[in-house]
Design a protein around this motif. Structure first.
Motif, PDB file in Angstrom:
ATOM      1  N   HIS A 255       0.817  -1.215   0.000  1.00 23.65           N
ATOM      2  CA  HIS A 255       0.000   0.000   0.000  1.00 23.65           C
ATOM      3  C   HIS A 255       0.847   1.261   0.000  1.00 23.65           C
ATOM      4  O   HIS A 255       0.382   2.339   0.389  1.00 23.65           O
ATOM      5  CB  HIS A 255      -1.009  -0.063   1.149  1.00 23.65           C
ATOM      6  CG  HIS A 255      -1.870  -1.291   1.039  1.00 23.65           C
ATOM      7  ND1 HIS A 255      -2.891  -1.383   0.110  1.00 23.65           N
ATOM      8  CD2 HIS A 255      -1.787  -2.503   1.642  1.00 23.65           C
ATOM      9  CE1 HIS A 255      -3.415  -2.601   0.172  1.00 23.65           C
ATOM     10  NE2 HIS A 255      -2.762  -3.299   1.095  1.00 23.65           N
ATOM     11  N   CYS A 265      -7.440   1.231  -4.847  1.00 19.99           N
ATOM     12  CA  CYS A 265      -6.970  -0.033  -4.280  1.00 19.99           C
ATOM     13  C   CYS A 265      -8.041  -0.612  -3.352  1.00 19.99           C
ATOM     14  O   CYS A 265      -8.912   0.116  -2.869  1.00 19.99           O
ATOM     15  CB  CYS A 265      -5.685   0.241  -3.512  1.00 19.99           C
ATOM     16  SG  CYS A 265      -4.992  -1.167  -2.648  1.00 19.99           S
ATOM     17  N   CYS A 267      -7.717  -1.191  -0.411  1.00 21.22           N
ATOM     18  CA  CYS A 267      -7.598  -0.555   0.909  1.00 21.22           C
ATOM     19  C   CYS A 267      -8.353   0.774   0.946  1.00 21.22           C
ATOM     20  O   CYS A 267      -8.514   1.380   1.994  1.00 21.22           O
ATOM     21  CB  CYS A 267      -6.134  -0.329   1.270  1.00 21.22           C
ATOM     22  SG  CYS A 267      -5.366   1.032   0.366  1.00 21.22           S
ATOM     23  N   CYS A 272      -1.890   2.342  -5.088  1.00 25.52           N
ATOM     24  CA  CYS A 272      -0.961   1.549  -4.258  1.00 25.52           C
ATOM     25  C   CYS A 272      -0.137   0.599  -5.136  1.00 25.52           C
ATOM     26  O   CYS A 272      -0.578   0.212  -6.225  1.00 25.52           O
ATOM     27  CB  CYS A 272      -1.740   0.712  -3.254  1.00 25.52           C
ATOM     28  SG  CYS A 272      -2.694   1.673  -2.082  1.00 25.52           S
TER      29      CYS A 272
HETATM   30 ZN   LIG Z   1      -3.861  -0.003  -1.010  1.00 24.22          ZN
END
Ligand SMILES: [Zn+2]
Length: 408
Positions: A255, A265, A267, A272
């Motif tokens: 990340h 991403c 996340c 990332c």
């Molecule tokens: Zn990420």
């Protein structure tokens, strides 16, 4: 101390149970655990336990007299290897991945490890993966000739960041079925109520495995282990210890923000490293290149690598481009941490022969030059020695060496 018969083996659980709270007892347990992790000389036990030679020598003599330890009587340093005598107990390590679970188990006094893998992991909904993992632990221990009653420690690596103070999950990808308040240690502890369970990030434990049993055997002060699979994680070993950071998030290399205008991403951030060279991205690049042609695209990262090794030009190109980006990311990380050695693990580690030169060239281009100066023992970039077994093997050894109270 043991109510065993004359020829019966010692019970590892009894040896590791605290008789008193004294420092002497604690040192004794630490030394027994160190030898259970890996037999070695008194020098190597000192390196592992950070205890003085005098303490180790006294405890080793005591344990040899009791019959718990045996010292091989050969010539030189290697000859004087301290190993376990007849002691019965099993150590277990588990690596939970997005789409697979691997269990490692071995008797505490044996070198050979039994491994089992099921292609069924944390991405599968609910608790199904957990039930499979529990069954796999019992089956794998039985293959060593022991039973669940003999287990002395269970280490579990999961694809999430774990707060080192509380063992609770601090960061988990939303693609997993867990909720943020879940506590995987409680789940395992509930199932194996009289065994200490340790849970950590799976890349951290793979790094530990590689440090204790693989590349790290050559002796390194700092080691960066990169697990490049569907996700990309890393584990950092500093002076023999896992560096986790305050929230257990250290090493979440996948990340690193590489392109702030890039793809979103899993996340929730954008651009990332994982969106550029994570397994899913690599597979989709191959699929795009072959779209509309009568060529089957690889369905897994492993088969993509096999195809590249077999000469498939698209798979090869996708991997070498990924290696160049990996080199850039590693240059950033190495400028910050300056490790002695970088280990490429995970699926991409299996393609080390194709990728290492490209990664290193790219690192040289972007990292500070001093790291590669031949005058100062340049940083080494190597492939993992333990491969897919690093995580479970590291989980096994890490949990075994921690002096934790065995529940009564
Ligand atoms: Zn990420």
């Amino acid at each position: 101390m043991n109510d065993r018969g004359r020829d019966a083996p010692f019970d590892a659980r009894t040896l590791l149970t605290s008789r008193t709270d004294s420092l002497r007892e604690a040192n004794r347990r630490r030394i027994i655990r160190a030898v259970m992790v890996t037999p070695g000389t008194q020098v190597s036990i000192a390196r592992q336990t950070h205890l003085s030679q005098a303490t180790i020598s006294a405890v080793v003599n005591e344990l040899v007299q009791e019959g718990v330890f045996v010292v091989d009587s050969g010539e030189g340093e290697r000859g004087k290897r301290v190993r376990l005598g007849p002691v019965r107990g099993a150590a277990v390590g588990v690596e939970v991945n997005h789409s697979s679970v691997t269990v490692a188990a071995r008797p505490v006094g044996a070198a050979d490890v039994e491994y089992s893998t099921v292609e069924f992991g944390a991405d599968q909904s609910g608790n199904l993966w957990f039930r499979r993992a529990v069954r796999l632990i019992r089956e794998t221990v039985e293959r060593t000739g022991l039973t669940s009653d003999h287990i002395v420690s269970i280490g579990v690596g999961i694809p999430a960041a774990i707060d080192p103070r509380t063992s609770r999950i601090t960061q988990v990808s939303s693609s997993l079925g867990w909720n943020m308040t879940g506590d995987p240690r409680d789940q395992f502890q509930h199932e194996f109520s009289n065994v200490p369970v340790i849970v950590d990030n799976e890349a951290n434990l793979a790094a530990y495995g590689e440090y204790v049993h693989g590349v790290g055997l050559d002796g390194h002060e700092t080691m960066l282990y990169v697990k490049a699979s569907v996700g990309i994680g890393a584990g950092l070993i500093v002076g023999g210890l896992i560096f986790r950071g305050r929230h257990g998030i250290a090493g979440e290399m996948g990340h690193l923000a590489m392109d702030t205008d890039g793809t979103v991403c899993r996340c929730g951030n954008r651009g990332c490293l994982e969106t550029l060279i994570g397994g899913i991205r690599l597979l989709s690049q191959v699929r795009e290149a072959y779209a509309g042609y009568r060529i089957d695209s690889p369905q897994s990262l492993e088969s993509l690598i096999e195809r590249a090794k077999g000469g498939d030009p698209v798979c090869r190109r996708v991997l070498t481009d990924a290696a160049r980006v990996m080199g850039l990311a590693l240059a950033k990380v190495c400028n910050l941490l300056n490790p002695e050695i970088v280990v490429l693990g995970g699926e991409l580690g299996m393609a080390a022969d194709l990728l290492l030169t490209v990664i290193e060239d790219s690192m040289r281009l972007h990292a500070l030059r001093g790291m590669f100066d031949p005058e100062f023992a340049p940083v080494r970039v190597v492939g993992s020695e333990l491969g897919r077994q690093a995580g479970a093997r590291g989980a096994l050894s890490f949990a075994l060496q921690v002096d934790q109270t065995i529940p009564a």
